[in-house]
Design a protein around this motif. Structure first.
Motif, PDB file in Angstrom:
ATOM      1  N   VAL A   1       9.083  13.130  36.736  1.00 11.02           N
ATOM      2  CA  VAL A   1       8.056  12.083  36.809  1.00 11.02           C
ATOM      3  C   VAL A   1       8.655  10.721  36.447  1.00 11.02           C
ATOM      4  CG1 VAL A   1       5.860  11.270  35.866  1.00 11.02           C
ATOM      5  CG2 VAL A   1       6.211  13.719  36.296  1.00 11.02           C
TER       6      VAL A   1
ATOM      7  N   ILE B   1       0.567  15.960  33.023  1.00 15.86           N
ATOM      8  CA  ILE B   1       0.596  17.289  33.641  1.00 15.86           C
ATOM      9  C   ILE B   1       1.959  17.951  33.434  1.00 15.86           C
ATOM     10  CG2 ILE B   1       0.510  18.511  35.857  1.00 15.86           C
ATOM     11  CD1 ILE B   1      -1.558  16.439  36.764  1.00 15.86           C
ATOM     12  N   LYS B   2       3.024  17.126  33.534  1.00 13.52           N
ATOM     13  CA  LYS B   2       4.390  17.640  33.422  1.00 13.52           C
ATOM     14  C   LYS B   2       5.010  17.289  32.060  1.00 13.52           C
ATOM     15  CE  LYS B   2       4.912  19.262  37.665  1.00 13.52           C
ATOM     16  NZ  LYS B   2       5.288  20.673  37.962  1.00 13.52           N
ATOM     17  N   LYS B   3       4.216  17.283  31.013  1.00 15.28           N
ATOM     18  CA  LYS B   3       4.724  16.840  29.716  1.00 15.28           C
ATOM     19  C   LYS B   3       5.848  17.726  29.168  1.00 15.28           C
ATOM     20  CE  LYS B   3       0.911  19.082  27.237  1.00 15.28           C
ATOM     21  NZ  LYS B   3      -0.215  18.855  26.299  1.00 15.28           N
ATOM     22  N   ASN B   4       5.893  18.972  29.618  1.00 15.34           N
ATOM     23  CA  ASN B   4       6.968  19.848  29.169  1.00 15.34           C
ATOM     24  C   ASN B   4       8.288  19.580  29.897  1.00 15.34           C
ATOM     25  OD1 ASN B   4       5.289  21.194  27.329  1.00 15.34           O
ATOM     26  ND2 ASN B   4       4.535  22.576  28.943  1.00 15.34           N
ATOM     27  N   ASN B   5       8.198  18.960  31.040  1.00 14.79           N
ATOM     28  CA  ASN B   5       9.398  18.600  31.810  1.00 14.79           C
ATOM     29  C   ASN B   5       9.147  17.258  32.505  1.00 14.79           C
ATOM     30  OD1 ASN B   5      11.882  18.621  33.100  1.00 14.79           O
ATOM     31  ND2 ASN B   5      11.155  19.924  34.783  1.00 14.79           N
ATOM     32  N   PRO B   6       9.158  16.167  31.721  1.00 16.81           N
ATOM     33  CA  PRO B   6       8.730  14.874  32.272  1.00 16.81           C
ATOM     34  C   PRO B   6       9.803  14.120  33.066  1.00 16.81           C
ATOM     35  CG  PRO B   6       9.293  14.631  29.962  1.00 16.81           C
ATOM     36  CD  PRO B   6       9.466  16.087  30.281  1.00 16.81           C
TER      37      PRO B   6
ATOM     38  N   LEU C   1       0.428  12.250  36.019  1.00 20.60           N
ATOM     39  CA  LEU C   1       1.506  13.188  36.329  1.00 20.60           C
ATOM     40  C   LEU C   1       2.354  13.494  35.095  1.00 20.60           C
ATOM     41  CD1 LEU C   1       2.700  11.755  39.779  1.00 20.60           C
ATOM     42  CD2 LEU C   1       1.290  13.777  39.365  1.00 20.60           C
TER      43      LEU C   1
END
Length: 795
Positions: free
Chosen positions: A250, A242-247, A239
């Motif tokens: 997560v 996948i959400k590395k731009n808005n972690p 996850l």
């Protein structure tokens, strides 16, 4: 009165004839500074003659031993043929960092997987030699103090780092490093899990005295925690990518799961202490998904404010840990990672032959989730090359000569089964005169036959209900027939007697709705079914508005004879069969009369014995009413328990978690003044045998589907089987003086000689391997047969 007088005379003569020869206990402990023997006789009773310096704590004797070279010696002046139960408490000097300190140890024969040592008082010298290096140092710290200590340590380290960065290195604030924070979360979870695990495995003393060995043992115990943390990290790692731009979402979710895991892990400390393992789905099912007042009260009875505060501090302690790790991973990721790897590797390669209890090393989340996927039945534990023919073949029902003549001479018309809830044979007066809990029952045994070794097949009410009514062994599952298949097509006592014109009834001072018992009873051809909701009596009702929608309320057992005789007098057209099920002796043990002091030093047991005493008064009213109506001679009364009850034996309370004597051994007494004359039989009996025995006395044909056998038959099998699924999968059988318990979860066998060891303290399976193997094969055959038998009706 005459009986008691004769007992007193016999005891007086016995005491005069019994000689007392000194028994010498020698304990090899060369490094100990002093040793105390903690002991009792005849299963932890106090001795009349005690060595000098002996003190008594919690009804147990503490006697200092005298040093003799490398041994410590204690001489006991006790009668011959007594059993001596004992353990040793000692101290030895040990290096602790740069100082020498005295460390306390307990040797209770744990290296042999026993709970204490046991010897006979035969005038001989008993020498005990133990590898003291394998014993764990004793260090008791309350969970609250331990939690506070851990919090202070972690907080101090975090503050040191903070002040170092702020005032010495003069570092300024930096933007959030998501990667460092992501890996700080699982490492924090592991650290707190290890802090919790060290308490669960009870190795704090060893960890303080021998940190390297303690850490290696701790890592071994934390294997499941590592796996669980790795799974969480993997899931949230995907996850995170996948959400590395808005972690941030997560990271918050990951942190939330970590906090929840810490709470569950902290709660597992108490759960493991009570159950010996984490909570599982089978316990959840048995407790009616924690919605019963019985479960709620049991939980609340073991949780107090200090325990909740300790859990909270465990969670709060994670805050300085995660900050500390985050800063280290942000500033020195390579060095921090290398240090952790080296620390864990060093400990992992340290050799030790110490063992751990498997139940105390299970991760509570993984353990519960895995229990959800168990098949509705048994683990594959049995030998596939077994012969179940011994169970499918029916033995011919041939009455013993003595009873054949009596049963033919006297016709019994009516039957009453009186079930005493949670009645352990050990606590019933005819089985144990030390407890005057059922004096009336004891007074009428001269018109009865008493079975000394009778068993429930499972320590659960609804399983016993099915076995009793349908003459069957139980469904080998954590699930209940009454809840899952209440209409199962098994002939019952009531359905068969209805064919002969019997009136039938069932009265319960508890609630029939628990686990679907009401639906099961409704399918058994019973004319009149009543529980506390329909019983209209002016007696106390035990209910809590907090649990108004639950199924474990009830009323005084005194109502049972009232509603029974009311039903009886409404229709007197033919013979009758009735069952009466008491309620008060179920946990939390209700009483209605002035309390009797049984001197047990246990508040729960005092309530329990008083509740049994109330049930005994109910039986007295029932018998008096039958006598008043001239029905006593024509009525067979069967008194039994549905299962036992434990009060600390083998580290357990209540009943469902084990198959020791306290869980399963029940009173079983058949009463009729024309048939019986106070006989006491050693026939090994089970609840499934009650129905066919009743039908033999009534001279009725026994249904072929019934698995039990007539207890007065010459040809019956002298073996009884039992099981429980709620903690480990436990199976067992009793044959003669021997009892086998097989733990299918851990693949461990326990064999006890109940004649010489009624407390089930000495496992002799290793000394009698051939016999243990034969009993295990028979047990395997029974498991396979019972599985096939029940499944044929469930399809």
């Amino acid at each position: 009165m005459v009986r008691n007088y004769l007992i007193c005379i016999a005891l007086l003569i016995g005491s005069l004839l019994t000689k007392a020869d000194p028994v010498e206990i020698r304990y090899y402990a060369p490094s100990a500074t002093h040793v105390t023997m903690v002991w009792g006789i005849n299963y932890w009773n106090l001795a009349e003659n005690k060595p000098v310096g002996t003190t008594i704590q919690d009804k147990v004797m503490y006697s200092p031993m005298v040093k003799d070279g490398d041994d410590y010696v204690l001489k006991l002046d006790i009668p011959d043929s007594c059993s001596i139960e004992y353990m040793f408490q000692f101290e030895k000097e040990q290096r602790f960092f740069l100082t020498t300190t005295h460390v306390e140890y307990w040797d209770y024969n744990q290296l042999a997987n026993e709970r204490f040592y046991q010897s006979k008082s035969d005038g001989k010298v008993v020498t005990v030699s133990t590898d003291i290096s394998k014993l764990k140092p004793y260090k008791y710290v309350s969970l609250l103090k331990y939690s506070v200590l851990c919090f202070l340590i972690f907080s101090t380290l975090a503050l040191l780092l903070f002040f170092t960065e702020k005032f010495i290195l003069k570092k300024t604030s930096e933007p959030l490093n998501p990667v460092a924070l992501f890996f700080a979360i699982p490492i924090t979870l592991l650290v707190i899990s290890m802090v919790i695990r060290i308490i669960i495995i009870d190795e704090l003393g060893r960890f303080l005295v021998s940190p390297l060995i303690g850490l290696q043992l701790l890592l071994k115990a934390c294997l499941q925690d590592f796996i669980y943390t790795a799974i969480l990290t993997g899931v949230f790692g995907v996850l995170f990518l996948i959400k590395k731009n808005n972690p941030r979402p997560v990271l918050w979710m990951f942190a939330g799961f970590a906090v929840l895991s810490i709470i569950i892990g902290a709660a597992n400390i108490k759960i493991t202490e009570l159950l010996g393992m984490p909570f599982n789905y089978r316990w959840l099912y048995y407790s009616d998904f924690l919605m019963s007042s019985d479960a709620s009260r049991a939980i609340s009875g073991h949780i107090d404010s200090s325990l909740l505060l300790a859990y909270l501090i465990m969670v709060v302690a994670a805050i300085p840990v995660v900050w500390l790790l985050y800063r280290l991973l942000s500033q020195r990721p390579f060095i921090t990672t290398l240090f952790l790897i080296l620390a864990f590797s060093t400990a992992s390669f340290t050799k030790t032959n110490l063992t751990l209890d498997t139940g105390k090393t299970e991760n509570p989340v993984l353990y519960f989730v895995s229990s959800l996927f168990e098949q509705n039945g048994l683990p594959a534990i049995y030998n596939k090359n077994i012969d179940i023919g011994q169970f499918t073949k029916k033995n011919e029902n041939v009455l013993e000569t003595q009873y054949a003549a009596v049963f033919n001479e006297h016709d019994i018309e009516n039957v009453i089964i009186f079930i005493m809830e949670s009645a352990s044979a050990e606590c019933i007066t005819p089985y144990n005169p030390n407890y005057q809990s059922t004096p009336f029952l004891d007074s009428i045994t001269h018109s009865a036959v008493l079975f000394e070794t009778a068993y429930a097949h499972a320590p659960a009410t609804n399983k016993s209900m099915v076995s009793l009514l349908c003459g069957s062994y139980p469904y080998l599952s954590y699930k209940s027939i009454t809840a899952e298949k209440p209409t199962i097509k098994w002939p019952s006592i009531t359905s068969e007697l209805k064919k002969s014109g019997y009136r039938t009834s069932f009265f319960n001072s508890g609630d029939n709705r628990f686990q679907g018992a009401d639906s099961f009873l409704a399918s058994r051809d019973i004319d009149n079914i009543q529980d506390f909701r329909q019983n209209s009596c002016d007696v106390p009702v035990f209910s809590n508005p907090k649990y108004a929608d639950e199924n474990l309320d009830g009323m005084s057992d005194a109502c049972l004879p009232i509603v029974f005789f009311d039903w009886l007098e409404r229709d007197q057209s033919g013979p009758f069969f009735s069952m009466m099920w008491t309620y008060q002796s179920h946990y939390p043990y209700y009483t209605t009369n002035e309390r009797i002091n049984f001197n047990t030093n246990n508040e729960s047991k005092e309530r329990y014995l008083n509740a049994l005493h109330d049930g005994d008064k109910t039986l007295r009213e029932l018998v008096a009413g039958l006598k008043e109506r001239n029905l006593l001679n024509s009525t067979l009364i069967v008194v039994l328990g549905d299962h036992g009850e434990a009060f600390g034996q083998h580290g357990q309370t209540s009943h469902a978690g084990g198959i020791f004597e306290e869980n399963l051994r029940i009173p079983l007494i058949f009463i009729n003044p024309r048939l019986f004359n106070g006989e006491r039989r050693t026939t090994v009996a089970g609840i499934s045998d009650v129905a066919p025995t009743i039908f033999s006395i009534l001279k009725k044909p026994i249904p072929n589907e019934w698995q039990g056998e007539n207890l007065f038959s010459k040809n019956r099998r002298e073996k009884v089987y039992f099981f429980t699924p709620y903690s480990d999968w436990l199976f067992g059988c009793r044959e003669g003086d021997y009892k086998l318990i097989y733990n299918a979860t851990t693949n461990a066998s326990y064999l006890y000689n109940l004649k010489t060891d009624p407390g089930e303290t000495v496992n002799i399976a290793g000394n009698q391997r051939d016999y243990t193997e034969r009993l295990t094969n028979d047990l395997s055959a029974w498991i396979e047969y019972q599985k096939q038998h029940v499944n044929s009706y469930l399809k």
